[in-house]
Each structure stands twice: as C-alpha cells, then as structure tokens.
Design a protein around this motif. Structure first.
Motif, PDB file in Angstrom:
ATOM      1  N   GLY A 157     -61.335 -18.834  18.116  1.00  0.00           N
ATOM      2  CA  GLY A 157     -61.556 -19.521  17.324  1.00  0.00           C
ATOM      3  C   GLY A 157     -61.346 -20.663  16.297  1.00  0.00           C
ATOM      4  N   VAL A 158     -60.438 -20.537  15.490  1.00  0.00           N
ATOM      5  CA  VAL A 158     -59.765 -20.472  14.376  1.00  0.00           C
ATOM      6  C   VAL A 158     -60.408 -22.588  14.299  1.00  0.00           C
ATOM      7  CG1 VAL A 158     -57.455 -21.202  14.653  1.00  0.00           C
ATOM      8  CG2 VAL A 158     -58.844 -20.267  12.059  1.00  0.00           C
ATOM      9  N   THR A 159     -60.361 -23.275  13.746  1.00  0.00           N
ATOM     10  CA  THR A 159     -60.816 -25.369  13.458  1.00  0.00           C
ATOM     11  C   THR A 159     -59.414 -25.540  13.249  1.00  0.00           C
ATOM     12  OG1 THR A 159     -62.892 -24.896  13.158  1.00  0.00           O
ATOM     13  CG2 THR A 159     -61.716 -26.843  13.121  1.00  0.00           C
ATOM     14  N   ALA A 160     -58.969 -24.777  12.213  1.00  0.00           N
ATOM     15  CA  ALA A 160     -57.104 -25.618  12.523  1.00  0.00           C
ATOM     16  C   ALA A 160     -56.416 -24.626  11.027  1.00  0.00           C
ATOM     17  CB  ALA A 160     -57.661 -26.877  10.617  1.00  0.00           C
ATOM     18  N   ILE A 161     -55.217 -24.529  11.043  1.00  0.00           N
ATOM     19  CA  ILE A 161     -54.738 -24.208  10.738  1.00  0.00           C
ATOM     20  C   ILE A 161     -53.260 -24.453  10.037  1.00  0.00           C
ATOM     21  CG2 ILE A 161     -52.640 -21.696  10.609  1.00  0.00           C
ATOM     22  CD1 ILE A 161     -54.683 -21.343  13.953  1.00  0.00           C
ATOM     23  N   GLY A 203     -70.846 -25.775  16.179  1.00  0.00           N
ATOM     24  CA  GLY A 203     -71.372 -26.637  14.906  1.00  0.00           C
ATOM     25  C   GLY A 203     -70.330 -24.931  13.242  1.00  0.00           C
ATOM     26  N   ILE A 204     -69.115 -25.251  14.171  1.00  0.00           N
ATOM     27  CA  ILE A 204     -68.912 -23.977  13.145  1.00  0.00           C
ATOM     28  C   ILE A 204     -67.158 -24.696  13.335  1.00  0.00           C
ATOM     29  CG2 ILE A 204     -67.826 -21.886  12.799  1.00  0.00           C
ATOM     30  CD1 ILE A 204     -70.201 -20.016  14.606  1.00  0.00           C
ATOM     31  N   SER A 205     -67.095 -23.847  11.863  1.00  0.00           N
ATOM     32  CA  SER A 205     -65.702 -24.830  11.372  1.00  0.00           C
ATOM     33  C   SER A 205     -65.081 -23.614  10.416  1.00  0.00           C
ATOM     34  CB  SER A 205     -66.260 -26.243   9.925  1.00  0.00           C
ATOM     35  OG  SER A 205     -64.331 -26.108   9.692  1.00  0.00           O
ATOM     36  N   ILE A 206     -63.536 -23.549  11.076  1.00  0.00           N
ATOM     37  CA  ILE A 206     -63.509 -21.850  10.360  1.00  0.00           C
ATOM     38  C   ILE A 206     -61.621 -21.885  10.121  1.00  0.00           C
ATOM     39  CG2 ILE A 206     -62.244 -19.862  10.353  1.00  0.00           C
ATOM     40  CD1 ILE A 206     -63.867 -19.204  12.752  1.00  0.00           C
ATOM     41  N   GLU A 207     -61.396 -22.746   8.384  1.00  0.00           N
ATOM     42  CA  GLU A 207     -59.939 -23.073   8.268  1.00  0.00           C
ATOM     43  C   GLU A 207     -59.383 -21.871   8.103  1.00  0.00           C
ATOM     44  OE1 GLU A 207     -60.052 -26.368   5.379  1.00  0.00           O
ATOM     45  OE2 GLU A 207     -62.551 -26.142   5.009  1.00  0.00           O
ATOM     46  N   LEU A 208     -57.381 -21.893   8.804  1.00  0.00           N
ATOM     47  CA  LEU A 208     -57.720 -20.856   8.347  1.00  0.00           C
ATOM     48  C   LEU A 208     -55.437 -20.510   7.021  1.00  0.00           C
ATOM     49  CD1 LEU A 208     -56.260 -17.385   8.737  1.00  0.00           C
ATOM     50  CD2 LEU A 208     -54.516 -18.359  10.551  1.00  0.00           C
ATOM     51  N   GLY A 209     -55.531 -20.174   6.313  1.00  0.00           N
ATOM     52  CA  GLY A 209     -54.118 -20.509   5.706  1.00  0.00           C
ATOM     53  C   GLY A 209     -54.116 -19.546   5.329  1.00  0.00           C
ATOM     54  N   LEU A 245     -60.532 -12.619  11.810  1.00  0.00           N
ATOM     55  CA  LEU A 245     -61.995 -14.121  12.927  1.00  0.00           C
ATOM     56  C   LEU A 245     -62.459 -13.133  13.302  1.00  0.00           C
ATOM     57  CD1 LEU A 245     -58.807 -16.642  13.275  1.00  0.00           C
ATOM     58  CD2 LEU A 245     -60.591 -16.863  11.958  1.00  0.00           C
ATOM     59  N   ALA A 246     -62.573 -12.695  13.665  1.00  0.00           N
ATOM     60  CA  ALA A 246     -63.508 -11.139  15.161  1.00  0.00           C
ATOM     61  C   ALA A 246     -64.720 -10.976  14.324  1.00  0.00           C
ATOM     62  CB  ALA A 246     -62.505 -10.150  15.713  1.00  0.00           C
ATOM     63  N   VAL A 247     -64.387 -10.546  12.672  1.00  0.00           N
ATOM     64  CA  VAL A 247     -65.759 -10.508  11.863  1.00  0.00           C
ATOM     65  C   VAL A 247     -65.962 -11.504  11.554  1.00  0.00           C
ATOM     66  CG1 VAL A 247     -66.070  -9.344   9.785  1.00  0.00           C
ATOM     67  CG2 VAL A 247     -64.333  -8.529  11.067  1.00  0.00           C
ATOM     68  N   VAL A 248     -65.566 -12.388  11.296  1.00  0.00           N
ATOM     69  CA  VAL A 248     -66.044 -13.780  11.013  1.00  0.00           C
ATOM     70  C   VAL A 248     -67.052 -14.292  11.765  1.00  0.00           C
ATOM     71  CG1 VAL A 248     -66.282 -16.187  10.338  1.00  0.00           C
ATOM     72  CG2 VAL A 248     -64.707 -14.810   9.372  1.00  0.00           C
ATOM     73  N   GLN A 249     -66.381 -14.152  13.535  1.00  0.00           N
ATOM     74  CA  GLN A 249     -67.142 -14.766  14.472  1.00  0.00           C
ATOM     75  C   GLN A 249     -68.184 -13.942  14.853  1.00  0.00           C
ATOM     76  OE1 GLN A 249     -66.720 -17.839  15.057  1.00  0.00           O
ATOM     77  NE2 GLN A 249     -64.141 -18.137  16.192  1.00  0.00           N
ATOM     78  N   HIS A 250     -68.109 -12.801  14.697  1.00  0.00           N
ATOM     79  CA  HIS A 250     -69.145 -11.918  15.178  1.00  0.00           C
ATOM     80  C   HIS A 250     -70.506 -11.729  14.417  1.00  0.00           C
ATOM     81  CE1 HIS A 250     -71.367  -8.525  15.847  1.00  0.00           C
ATOM     82  NE2 HIS A 250     -70.975  -7.621  14.305  1.00  0.00           N
ATOM     83  N   LEU A 251     -70.536 -12.234  12.507  1.00  0.00           N
ATOM     84  CA  LEU A 251     -70.805 -12.050  12.006  1.00  0.00           C
ATOM     85  C   LEU A 251     -71.897 -13.661  11.829  1.00  0.00           C
ATOM     86  CD1 LEU A 251     -69.732 -11.248   9.490  1.00  0.00           C
ATOM     87  CD2 LEU A 251     -71.314 -10.200   9.522  1.00  0.00           C
ATOM     88  N   LEU A 252     -70.976 -14.723  12.406  1.00  0.00           N
ATOM     89  CA  LEU A 252     -71.682 -15.913  12.922  1.00  0.00           C
ATOM     90  C   LEU A 252     -72.375 -16.434  14.093  1.00  0.00           C
ATOM     91  CD1 LEU A 252     -68.905 -18.558  10.945  1.00  0.00           C
ATOM     92  CD2 LEU A 252     -71.246 -17.152   9.996  1.00  0.00           C
ATOM     93  N   GLY A 253     -72.246 -14.696  15.269  1.00  0.00           N
ATOM     94  CA  GLY A 253     -72.749 -15.235  15.878  1.00  0.00           C
ATOM     95  C   GLY A 253     -72.575 -15.984  17.526  1.00  0.00           C
ATOM     96  N   ASN A 254     -71.114 -16.033  17.064  1.00  0.00           N
ATOM     97  CA  ASN A 254     -69.842 -16.938  18.357  1.00  0.00           C
ATOM     98  C   ASN A 254     -69.089 -16.660  18.553  1.00  0.00           C
ATOM     99  OD1 ASN A 254     -69.356 -19.826  18.853  1.00  0.00           O
ATOM    100  ND2 ASN A 254     -67.373 -20.106  17.439  1.00  0.00           N
TER     101      ASN A 254
END
Length: 241
Positions: free
Chosen positions: A103-107, A77-83, A232-241
């Motif tokens: 866990g990035v969704t697209a690069i 349920g989480i989407s993370i796009e990376l540029g 991404l570690a910070v983002v995933q932690h904040l999103l509980g994933n």
C-alpha cells in the motif's frame, strides 16, 4: 474463480468499447490464452474497477466491452512515501513489488554512499524506470489496489530528504533505540530505508538535521528488500489500514 485484473490508464465508462494495448493483449491472448466471451476486470485510479467481456481476439490486439462498475474510486486517506536505497537486480524489483502490495503511495530509489548502484546514463535510468513501473503495475493488479504507486527517478539522499512533505518522517536504523511499533504516526508518513551497506555517518547526520526519527524493527538485521515489507506492515497495522 478469481478474475484477471488489468490496469488501463485511459478513461473507463460502462457500455464502452476498449481496445487494449499491444503488450496487454499479448499477455491475455498468448500467456493466459483467454478467448472471446471471457470476463476480466479493467481498472484505474480515476474511474474505479469495471467488469469487461473480451469481444474479439486478433493477432496483437484484444478488444473488450466494458460492463458495470464494480468498485468506485476511493482513497484510504493514508499517504506513505518510501525512499529505498538502490540495490542490484531482483532485490530492487522485490522491494518495489512488495511495497506496492503493502500500500505504499510513492517510491523513490535513493543513491547512497554505500549503495552498489549508480546510473550514469539517462537512457539507462529511463529503461530501469520503465521496468520498475511495470513491476508496480503488476503488483497493483495482483493486490487489488486501484491506484498504481508512482516510481520516481532515482535521487540523491539529500534531494529526497529536502523534498519530503510527510508529517511523520522515519529512517530505519538497526542502532536506533526506539522501535517502529512505539513511534507515534500521522496519516502522512515517509520512510527511508538504506541499501545493503547501510547509511554512512554523514548520511545519518543529514537524517538527523532533516528531522527524521530513527527507528528500529528489532534486533535482527533485515535485507534491503525485506525491510520495506516489514516496516510497511507495521505502519499499516498501526494506522489501521
């Protein structure tokens, strides 16, 4: 003992026979030296993960019998796009590998003004994309994910900014006043990370016009291949994933 995980893009069903691709067969037979009777895991994002037993090993081919499903497909349920600003050689490989593990969704590799890399020939781009996609598949197999994050063709920063659909849009900037850990996030996030030379003033102005929030990871300047892992570690932690 941990079972070897192999990504298989074709449909997977229980009680079926699967002939693995030549490159995968070579890896299993000649690198890992697996034999008939050994058990592996086959998976993809559409069908989930299955136990499979190697049925036959021949020169250039390995066939398997697919057994029961171990994991059904399930999204976070989480989407993370990376540029990610393009960098040379192993640094780009490392950034892609670790981003997939996180866990990035697209690069999307990004051409930046201060970037070191420019691909002028289409054949060179295709060769790099094949390599990066193999890196992504390997990282997916290692990390336990079911889905392989797509590696898009390199884009100019303006094109990527114009295509981003995420609700939360972030740009890593060491000079930013807001820390990433203090930034409110939605379940749809885009993160832009520059090359070794950072962003130019014109690019930062474009970031502002595109309504990306400029955030920092703290007082230390991270390398372009390290920054995605930390962010991404910070983002995933904040999103509980």
């Amino acid at each position: 003992m941990r079972l070897t995980r192999i990504y298989f893009s074709e449909p997977l069903t229980a009680d079926s026979n699967v002939l693995l691709p030549k490159e995968t067969s070579h890896y299993l037979a000649n690198v890992l030296r697996l034999k008939a009777g050994d058990t592996i895991l086959l998976f993809n994002e559409s069908n989930g993960e299955f136990l499979a037993t190697i049925n036959e090993v021949k020169k250039g081919s390995v066939s398997t019998i697919v057994a029961e499903q171990r994991r059904a497909p399930a999204g976070s349920g989480i989407s993370i796009e990376l540029g990610l600003g393009l960098s040379k050689g192993d640094r780009m490989d490392y950034g892609i590998q670790k981003s997939v593990e996180m866990g990035v969704t697209a690069i999307t590799p990004i051409y930046c003004e201060f970037g070191e890399v420019r691909f002028k020939q289409a054949a060179r781009v295709e060769k790099k994309l094949r390599h990066w996609r193999r890196v992504a598949v390997s990282a997916t197999e290692q990390s336990g994910r079911l889905d392989v994050a797509p590696i898009e063709a390199p884009q100019n920063i303006s094109d990527w900014l114009g295509s981003v659909k995420a609700s939360t849009r972030l740009c890593l900037d060491p000079a930013a006043e807001v820390r990433l850990g203090d930034q409110p996030l939605s379940s749809s996030v885009a993160v832009l990370i520059g090359p070794e030379g950072g962003f130019s003033e014109a690019e930062l102005a474009l970031v502002e016009r595109s309504r990306l929030a400029r955030v920092t990871l703290g007082p230390r300047i991270l390398r372009t291949e390290t920054a995605p892992v930390a962010a991404l570690a910070v983002v995933q932690h904040l999103l509980g994933n």
